[in-house]
Design a protein around this motif. Structure first.
Motif, PDB file in Angstrom:
ATOM      1  N   THR A  52       0.836  -1.198   0.000  1.00  0.00           N
ATOM      2  CA  THR A  52       0.000   0.000   0.000  1.00  0.00           C
ATOM      3  C   THR A  52       0.877   1.257   0.000  1.00  0.00           C
ATOM      4  O   THR A  52       2.067   1.193   0.323  1.00  0.00           O
ATOM      5  CB  THR A  52      -0.914   0.038   1.244  1.00  0.00           C
ATOM      6  OG1 THR A  52      -0.096  -0.052   2.401  1.00  0.00           O
ATOM      7  CG2 THR A  52      -1.880  -1.147   1.224  1.00  0.00           C
TER       8      THR A  52
ATOM      9  N   TYR B 119       0.182  -0.290  -4.943  1.00  0.00           N
ATOM     10  CA  TYR B 119      -1.058   0.415  -5.228  1.00  0.00           C
ATOM     11  C   TYR B 119      -0.774   1.622  -6.117  1.00  0.00           C
ATOM     12  O   TYR B 119       0.027   2.486  -5.757  1.00  0.00           O
ATOM     13  CB  TYR B 119      -1.723   0.860  -3.922  1.00  0.00           C
ATOM     14  CG  TYR B 119      -3.037   1.553  -4.147  1.00  0.00           C
ATOM     15  CD1 TYR B 119      -4.163   0.820  -4.545  1.00  0.00           C
ATOM     16  CD2 TYR B 119      -3.167   2.927  -3.996  1.00  0.00           C
ATOM     17  CE1 TYR B 119      -5.374   1.437  -4.772  1.00  0.00           C
ATOM     18  CE2 TYR B 119      -4.382   3.565  -4.217  1.00  0.00           C
ATOM     19  CZ  TYR B 119      -5.477   2.817  -4.609  1.00  0.00           C
ATOM     20  OH  TYR B 119      -6.673   3.436  -4.833  1.00  0.00           O
TER      21      TYR B 119
ATOM     22  N   ALA C  99      -9.255   1.915   3.106  1.00  0.00           N
ATOM     23  CA  ALA C  99     -10.256   0.901   2.760  1.00  0.00           C
ATOM     24  C   ALA C  99     -10.169   0.549   1.278  1.00  0.00           C
ATOM     25  O   ALA C  99     -10.255  -0.610   0.874  1.00  0.00           O
ATOM     26  CB  ALA C  99     -11.658   1.404   3.098  1.00  0.00           C
ATOM     27  N   LYS C 100      -9.987   1.562   0.464  1.00  0.00           N
ATOM     28  CA  LYS C 100      -9.910   1.343  -0.978  1.00  0.00           C
ATOM     29  C   LYS C 100      -8.675   0.499  -1.332  1.00  0.00           C
ATOM     30  O   LYS C 100      -8.726  -0.374  -2.195  1.00  0.00           O
ATOM     31  CB  LYS C 100      -9.855   2.704  -1.682  1.00  0.00           C
ATOM     32  CG  LYS C 100      -9.942   2.584  -3.177  1.00  0.00           C
ATOM     33  CD  LYS C 100     -10.856   3.635  -3.795  1.00  0.00           C
ATOM     34  CE  LYS C 100     -11.047   3.275  -5.259  1.00  0.00           C
ATOM     35  NZ  LYS C 100     -11.367   4.402  -6.102  1.00  0.00           N
ATOM     36  N   GLN C 101      -7.581   0.766  -0.635  1.00  0.00           N
ATOM     37  CA  GLN C 101      -6.355   0.020  -0.912  1.00  0.00           C
ATOM     38  C   GLN C 101      -6.497  -1.440  -0.468  1.00  0.00           C
ATOM     39  O   GLN C 101      -6.003  -2.349  -1.124  1.00  0.00           O
ATOM     40  CB  GLN C 101      -5.152   0.688  -0.232  1.00  0.00           C
ATOM     41  CG  GLN C 101      -4.940   2.116  -0.713  1.00  0.00           C
ATOM     42  CD  GLN C 101      -3.490   2.590  -0.525  1.00  0.00           C
ATOM     43  OE1 GLN C 101      -2.562   1.811  -0.628  1.00  0.00           O
ATOM     44  NE2 GLN C 101      -3.317   3.881  -0.262  1.00  0.00           N
ATOM     45  N   MET C 102      -7.205  -1.642   0.670  1.00  0.00           N
ATOM     46  CA  MET C 102      -7.441  -3.012   1.143  1.00  0.00           C
ATOM     47  C   MET C 102      -8.312  -3.773   0.140  1.00  0.00           C
ATOM     48  O   MET C 102      -8.100  -4.945  -0.140  1.00  0.00           O
ATOM     49  CB  MET C 102      -8.156  -3.003   2.508  1.00  0.00           C
ATOM     50  CG  MET C 102      -7.259  -2.727   3.686  1.00  0.00           C
ATOM     51  SD  MET C 102      -5.959  -3.972   3.888  1.00  0.00           S
ATOM     52  CE  MET C 102      -4.550  -2.966   3.451  1.00  0.00           C
ATOM     53  N   LYS C 103      -9.310  -3.083  -0.421  1.00  0.00           N
ATOM     54  CA  LYS C 103     -10.203  -3.700  -1.409  1.00  0.00           C
ATOM     55  C   LYS C 103      -9.376  -4.127  -2.632  1.00  0.00           C
ATOM     56  O   LYS C 103      -9.510  -5.244  -3.130  1.00  0.00           O
ATOM     57  CB  LYS C 103     -11.276  -2.677  -1.808  1.00  0.00           C
ATOM     58  CG  LYS C 103     -12.303  -3.189  -2.797  1.00  0.00           C
ATOM     59  CD  LYS C 103     -13.556  -2.302  -2.778  1.00  0.00           C
ATOM     60  CE  LYS C 103     -14.531  -2.688  -3.883  1.00  0.00           C
ATOM     61  NZ  LYS C 103     -14.160  -2.149  -5.197  1.00  0.00           N
ATOM     62  N   TRP C 104      -8.518  -3.230  -3.066  1.00  0.00           N
ATOM     63  CA  TRP C 104      -7.654  -3.535  -4.209  1.00  0.00           C
ATOM     64  C   TRP C 104      -6.787  -4.763  -3.920  1.00  0.00           C
ATOM     65  O   TRP C 104      -6.690  -5.689  -4.727  1.00  0.00           O
ATOM     66  CB  TRP C 104      -6.786  -2.313  -4.534  1.00  0.00           C
ATOM     67  CG  TRP C 104      -5.573  -2.624  -5.345  1.00  0.00           C
ATOM     68  CD1 TRP C 104      -5.525  -2.830  -6.695  1.00  0.00           C
ATOM     69  CD2 TRP C 104      -4.229  -2.809  -4.869  1.00  0.00           C
ATOM     70  NE1 TRP C 104      -4.249  -3.122  -7.085  1.00  0.00           N
ATOM     71  CE2 TRP C 104      -3.427  -3.113  -5.986  1.00  0.00           C
ATOM     72  CE3 TRP C 104      -3.627  -2.730  -3.613  1.00  0.00           C
ATOM     73  CZ2 TRP C 104      -2.050  -3.351  -5.885  1.00  0.00           C
ATOM     74  CZ3 TRP C 104      -2.262  -2.965  -3.504  1.00  0.00           C
ATOM     75  CH2 TRP C 104      -1.488  -3.268  -4.630  1.00  0.00           C
TER      76      TRP C 104
ATOM     77  N   GLY D 168      -7.319  -7.189  -1.917  1.00  0.00           N
ATOM     78  CA  GLY D 168      -8.149  -8.391  -1.920  1.00  0.00           C
ATOM     79  C   GLY D 168      -8.481  -8.848  -3.332  1.00  0.00           C
ATOM     80  O   GLY D 168      -8.385 -10.034  -3.651  1.00  0.00           O
ATOM     81  N   GLU D 169      -8.857  -7.904  -4.175  1.00  0.00           N
ATOM     82  CA  GLU D 169      -9.216  -8.241  -5.563  1.00  0.00           C
ATOM     83  C   GLU D 169      -8.045  -8.855  -6.328  1.00  0.00           C
ATOM     84  O   GLU D 169      -8.237  -9.649  -7.230  1.00  0.00           O
ATOM     85  CB  GLU D 169      -9.691  -6.991  -6.304  1.00  0.00           C
ATOM     86  CG  GLU D 169     -11.107  -6.599  -5.949  1.00  0.00           C
ATOM     87  CD  GLU D 169     -11.453  -5.197  -6.458  1.00  0.00           C
ATOM     88  OE1 GLU D 169     -12.599  -4.785  -6.253  1.00  0.00           O
ATOM     89  OE2 GLU D 169     -10.563  -4.526  -7.038  1.00  0.00           O
ATOM     90  N   GLN D 170      -6.844  -8.449  -5.966  1.00  0.00           N
ATOM     91  CA  GLN D 170      -5.666  -8.962  -6.649  1.00  0.00           C
ATOM     92  C   GLN D 170      -5.300 -10.365  -6.180  1.00  0.00           C
ATOM     93  O   GLN D 170      -4.384 -10.977  -6.700  1.00  0.00           O
ATOM     94  CB  GLN D 170      -4.459  -8.039  -6.391  1.00  0.00           C
ATOM     95  CG  GLN D 170      -4.626  -6.649  -6.926  1.00  0.00           C
ATOM     96  CD  GLN D 170      -4.369  -6.598  -8.415  1.00  0.00           C
ATOM     97  OE1 GLN D 170      -3.297  -6.927  -8.877  1.00  0.00           O
ATOM     98  NE2 GLN D 170      -5.389  -6.224  -9.175  1.00  0.00           N
TER      99      GLN D 170
ATOM    100  N   CYS E 153      -0.419  -8.147   2.849  1.00  0.00           N
ATOM    101  CA  CYS E 153      -0.462  -6.742   2.494  1.00  0.00           C
ATOM    102  C   CYS E 153       0.578  -6.028   3.351  1.00  0.00           C
ATOM    103  O   CYS E 153       0.745  -6.342   4.533  1.00  0.00           O
ATOM    104  CB  CYS E 153      -1.867  -6.238   2.805  1.00  0.00           C
ATOM    105  SG  CYS E 153      -2.111  -4.559   2.309  1.00  0.00           S
TER     106      CYS E 153
END
Lengths: 442, 442
Positions: free
Chosen positions: A350, A377, A385-390, A392-394, A399
């Protein structure tokens, strides 16, 4: 505004995104490993050939399916073609065998796994761009060659994990002998075989009718042939019938020799004599085979001996045999095994603010150097939160968080993405720690 | 009698025999491993696209080099084309990004290593079918993205073993700022840059002349620009000159940020600010770079930021950056390292007579099962000398001899092809023994 249609690939072709691409490459690589183990060597030819190399090689129906390339520059207006996309891998093999004959080992054992293009009407499971997977032995008339082709295909199917399959083996000499035993006139033979090839699609009655009305056989010949080929004890009957034919007997010997040579290496239930196997193509001259799998119509592999074809295709006249895996049909049979979610990276780094960006970026480089797949990122939002979502999607397993607090303490926070657990690790030990926790990707 | 010419591949294309194919595949695989480590994912698009997808995307000169595919069937006689071979990997990326936008990660980091086709005049090192090797990040305007592209290319060049290379970095904003500092009218800017791009080929005098007579700049502007860009202390002079230009200053910041982010990961002597780097293509909007290697004219890799291009090519308007390895130029630079003779098999199994053939053949299958590449003699001559010659040509390290004497004794003879030494081994232990002696091939 663009309609979605305009972004689709051309009719009959496909885009392969990462997961599908990796699945296909994995299968190709498995096949390459098996073929190499047999001493087959790769040959790669260009996507297109001069038009005259391809013309007249595939019959009228085949010629219509060749994609032709328009001449260029001032010649474009003529509307003529001078090049064409390859239609199969056999004609390029014949050309290359002629071009490099003296540089090639003899016999020349080559494989090719590459796309071919055919202007077929696209349909379910039928594409205009699809991969063929061929192996051939040019320059050997030894029965060991036929057996080697069969074994290599068997090992490939096994290595790919195709759950169930069976080789059906015959010889063109068996079929010719059978025609001889029924005294079918020579000139009616090829036509009769084309009709007999339909026994797996039509009823025996329909085949008898076509043999008589369409191919000019007497009703006795037609009935006798169809009865022999469809009887429950067909193998025994045909062995008996061929006692009268020297050629037919030689064909049986070819089949028996192949079964003997593959004994032990191929389980008995996976291979057998199938006297009703015809193979439509008239260029086969000896052993022919197909591989069938439950639930798949047609065959998933096929081949045989085709002495003379290389010469007819423009090469030096040579004995040859080969086979082909119907890889586009095989891939769906083995897809289940690979359905695990495609993961892009192992570690997500991140970016917790401008000051830490360069250090975080450098840390990522250090983690990668240990062989671990690592993403940074790259979005514009700094929100955690947005970075955590990213991450996860990857599909990241860990992390890396390096904020102001970590910077001050000289540490980084490693978060296990599955358990949510977090640990503090000294900055300069974090790459080694992550390398320990992840299996390297290569 | 056929002339050799007719067996050559079409003009500007190449056949790759085994050794060359393996060398290329090895390089591609090295690159894939590096790109994956950065979280770039593969995208494979078809060889051809609908003609309208490609038309108008490459300028007049480029459009002429597109291979067009004739319509088929009843439409063939029209002489019209409806499809075309891909000319690069960027337009297909734009199409795919538009087609699969919501399924793709954001930003979308993709790589592609695949052939493209251009109807260029073939020449030394210039082909009509050649492999491009691209990586791009679509959907991020972060300077980290530019740095990641540069780092991934750097790591790939290093992994490939390119002995010497150097990144030249600039920003289009630096160049625009310089034009601003010399008060070059906006409308003359793009033309002036095209001429300044020739500083590596023409003399400074010739460039000044072309700027004045061909591009309409005043002699003072032309002389000032050329002096600044060719001075020994060019970097310092330009940093000074750009104090007057806000855009130019932003460009310097972009360059400095890139150098900062790659510090440590790329040795200082391998990367530097090159204010005279222009890059001919006008779609670049920020960072631009080229990689040069001693002895290779032009560049071996290049790229930059091209916000807006994806939108212009038919995709959704997105910030983007990317780079490309000139793999066809790089391969000759690393060829020496791989010059070791290409070996086809590890073990050669001879056939010493009809009776032993089946057992020898089965033994080969057993050796292969241990992962060792094994060839069986498939020729018709049984002569021992001929079989030894074959084994040598195949590059086999060991040769298996199983004649009548060995059969009786229940042994096989293993011959070390280098030393000529021979040992007797029990038949049923020979596969294991060979496996021990050879490094498995996979």
């Amino acid at each position: 505004m663009a309609s979605p249609k305009q972004f689709e690939p051309a009719s009959g072709t496909r885009d392969f995104l990462a997961a599908e691409f990796e699945r296909r490459e994995h299968a190709f690589s498995t096949i390459r490993t098996v073929f190499s183990r047999y001493g087959f060597q790769p040959l790669q030819t260009p996507a297109f050939e001069r038009l005259d190399v391809l013309t007249g090689k595939y019959g009228d129906e085949g010629d219509k399916l060749v994609f032709k390339i328009l001449r260029r520059g001032e010649h474009e207006a003529t509307g003529e073609a001078d090049l064409a996309l390859r239609y199969d891998l056999t004609v390029p093999l014949a050309r290359a065998a002629a071009a490099y004959g003296s540089q090639l080992p003899s016999p020349y054992k080559r494989y090719a796994i590459a796309p071919v293009w055919r202007a077929d009407r696209p349909g379910k499971g039928r594409f205009r761009e699809f991969v063929q997977c061929d192996l051939d032995i040019v320059g050997s008339s030894s029965p060991l060659s036929d057996a080697e082709v069969v074994l290599a295909l068997h090992d490939a199917l096994e290595a790919l994990g195709v759950p169930e399959f069976r080789f059906l083996v015959n010889s063109r000499h068996v079929l010719f002998g059978l025609l001889e035993a029924y005294e079918v006139p020579d000139e009616l033979g090829p036509g009769a075989l084309i009709t007999l090839d339909k026994l797996d699609k039509l009823s025996p009655e329909a085949v008898v009718t076509e043999l008589v009305t369409g191919r000019g056989l007497s009703p006795e010949m037609a009935r006798g042939l169809v009865d022999d080929l469809t009887a429950a004890d067909s193998v025994a009957r045909i062995r008996g019938r061929l006692k009268a034919s020297e050629g037919g007997q030689a064909g049986l010997d070819e089949v028996d020799r192949l079964l003997e040579l593959t004994e032990g290496a191929i389980p008995a239930e996976r291979i057998g004599f199938a006297p009703n196997l015809v193979r439509g193509l008239d260029y086969y001259t000896g052993i022919i085979f197909e591989v069938v799998a439950p639930g798949t119509p047609g065959s998933i592999a096929s081949g045989g001996r085709y002495d003379g074809l290389i010469g007819r295709l423009g090469g030096k006249d040579s004995p040859a045999c080969g086979g082909s895996l119907g890889i586009e049909r095989i891939l769906p049979l083995i897809a289940q095994a690979d359905e695990a979610a495609y993961s892009q990276i192992d570690v997500a780094v991140t970016i917790m603010g401008e000051e830490q960006a360069a250090d975080s970026f450098r840390l990522a480089a250090e983690i990668r150097r240990t062989g671990v797949r690592t993403g940074v990122y790259l979005g514009s939002s700094g929100k955690f939160a947005k970075q955590m979502k990213w991450a996860g999607e990857q599909g990241a397993r860990f992390c890396v968080i390096y904020g102001a607090a970590e910077r001050e303490a000289g540490t980084v926070t490693l978060r296990d993405m599955e358990s949510g657990e977090q640990v503090q690790v000294p900055f300069d030990q974090s790459a080694a720690e992550l390398s320990r926790r992840c299996t390297p990707s290569s």
